[in-house]
Write an enzyme that holds these catalytic residues in place. Structure first.
Site, mmCIF file in Angstrom:
data_model
loop_
_atom_site.group_PDB
_atom_site.id
_atom_site.type_symbol
_atom_site.label_atom_id
_atom_site.label_comp_id
_atom_site.label_asym_id
_atom_site.label_seq_id
_atom_site.Cartn_x
_atom_site.Cartn_y
_atom_site.Cartn_z
ATOM 1 N N MET A 128 -27.642 42.968 16.357
ATOM 2 C CA MET A 128 -27.600 44.272 17.008
ATOM 3 C C MET A 128 -27.044 45.378 16.114
ATOM 4 S SD MET A 128 -29.115 43.254 19.644
ATOM 5 C CE MET A 128 -29.072 44.563 20.848
ATOM 6 N N HIS A 146 -37.932 41.519 19.508
ATOM 7 C CA HIS A 146 -37.458 42.631 20.330
ATOM 8 C C HIS A 146 -37.929 42.422 21.770
ATOM 9 C CE1 HIS A 146 -36.046 46.655 21.206
ATOM 10 N NE2 HIS A 146 -37.160 46.830 21.904
ATOM 11 N N THR A 149 -39.195 46.830 9.019
ATOM 12 C CA THR A 149 -39.386 47.946 8.087
ATOM 13 C C THR A 149 -38.237 48.928 8.324
ATOM 14 O OG1 THR A 149 -40.798 49.046 9.694
ATOM 15 C CG2 THR A 149 -41.915 47.706 8.018
ATOM 16 N N GLU A 151 -37.994 51.773 9.664
ATOM 17 C CA GLU A 151 -37.945 52.450 10.965
ATOM 18 C C GLU A 151 -37.631 51.434 12.068
ATOM 19 O OE1 GLU A 151 -40.690 55.294 13.785
ATOM 20 O OE2 GLU A 151 -41.491 54.643 11.854
HETATM 21 C C1 GAR Z 1 -32.976 38.827 22.679
HETATM 22 O O1 GAR Z 1 -33.555 39.146 23.906
HETATM 23 C C2 GAR Z 1 -33.567 39.671 21.584
HETATM 24 O O2 GAR Z 1 -34.914 39.994 21.798
HETATM 25 C C3 GAR Z 1 -32.705 40.902 21.659
HETATM 26 O O3 GAR Z 1 -31.413 40.428 21.895
HETATM 27 C C4 GAR Z 1 -31.502 39.217 22.638
HETATM 28 C C5 GAR Z 1 -30.641 38.201 21.945
HETATM 29 O O4 GAR Z 1 -30.490 37.047 22.716
HETATM 30 N N1 GAR Z 1 -32.784 41.668 20.465
HETATM 31 C C6 GAR Z 1 -32.724 42.990 20.446
HETATM 32 O O5 GAR Z 1 -32.563 43.663 21.432
HETATM 33 C C7 GAR Z 1 -32.855 43.602 19.072
HETATM 34 N N2 GAR Z 1 -33.263 44.962 19.184
HETATM 35 P P1 GAR Z 1 -29.919 35.726 22.053
HETATM 36 O O6 GAR Z 1 -28.648 36.107 21.288
HETATM 37 O O7 GAR Z 1 -29.620 34.838 23.207
HETATM 38 O O8 GAR Z 1 -30.963 35.166 21.142
#
Ligand code: GAR
Length: 226
Positions: free
Chosen positions: A110, A129, A161, A163
């Protein structure tokens, strides 16, 4: 077996047996359920790769315990220890390089990564994502989907990338939004999609079926259409 390697990695691979699995370095910030799905797929041999290391920017991330339970080396680089984003990125880039990954996996990582780092790993860094990109980049995707009243949601695997959440799409999974959905019920169903599509996309890369070229993701030599 892994494409987009550095020349150093290619040299190293020439010294090992050809079946050496793709080395994954997985970056996490939290629970690590996607990491667990990747570890499980490697263990079940449905994913011909090896999680070489897990890096977290959060010392308390439960995903670190998941890695330790699987005897995977862990590293913590706490972003709060750095005054500037670029210093954090530089430290992270250096550590990842020493681990010599074939592919870098963002699995619930994150932190926003800067230009220098994302360009350095271009074509060998993937993210998952929780939305059908290009819709709903950023945070709180499930609540925003519900607030907008859209009837479809899902998850996207893409190359990283510079962005944010905008790199070439590799694979998506769609689910219907139901009338009684809440952010947490949606999150649960999207997670189930993620556990299926992320190991699959990584396997494509690990078996050299997938690569990035001139901002386009190719699978088996054909451009992937979003
Ligand atoms: C997942 O849903 C992933 O897609 C999201 O965080 C979660 C992590 O769950 N990622 C984002 O939002 C990145 N922008 P996890 O730690 O249980 O794998």
């Amino acid at each position: 077996m892994c494409s987009a390697k550095s020349s150093k990695a290619i040299e190293a691979l020439s010294l090992v047996k050809p079946s050496e699995p793709c080395r994954l370095v997985v970056l996490i910030s939290g629970n690590g359920t996607n990491l667990q799905a990747i570890i499980d797929a490697c263990a079940a041999s449905t994913l011909p790769a090896k999680v070489a290391a897990v890096i977290s920017n959060e010392p308390a991330a439960y995903g670190l315990q998941r890695a330790r339970d699987a005897s995977i080396p862990t590293h913590v680089i706490d972003h709060r220890d750095f005054g500037r984003r670029t210093d954090f990125d530089e430290r992270l880039k250096g550590l990842i390089d020493t681990l010599e990954p074939g592919l870098v996996i963002l699995a619930g990582f994150m932190r926003i990564l800067g230009l220098d780092l994302t360009e350095h790993f271009l074509g060998r860094m993937m993210n998952i994502h929780p939305s059908l990109l290009p819709d709903y980049p950023g945070l709180n995707t499930h609540a925003r989907v519900l607030a907008d009243g859209v009837n479809e949601h899902g998850a996207t695997v893409h190359f990283v990338t510079p962005e944010l959440d905008a790199g070439p799409i590799i694979l998506q999974s769609r689910i219907p939004v139901q009338a009684d959905d809440t952010p947490s019920t949606l999150a649960e169903r999207v997670h189930q999609c993620e556990y299926e599509i992320y190991p699959r996309a990584i396997a494509w890369f690990a078996t050299e079926r997938l690569h990035l070229e001139a901002s386009i993701a190719y699978l088996d030599g054909a451009p992937i259409k979003a």
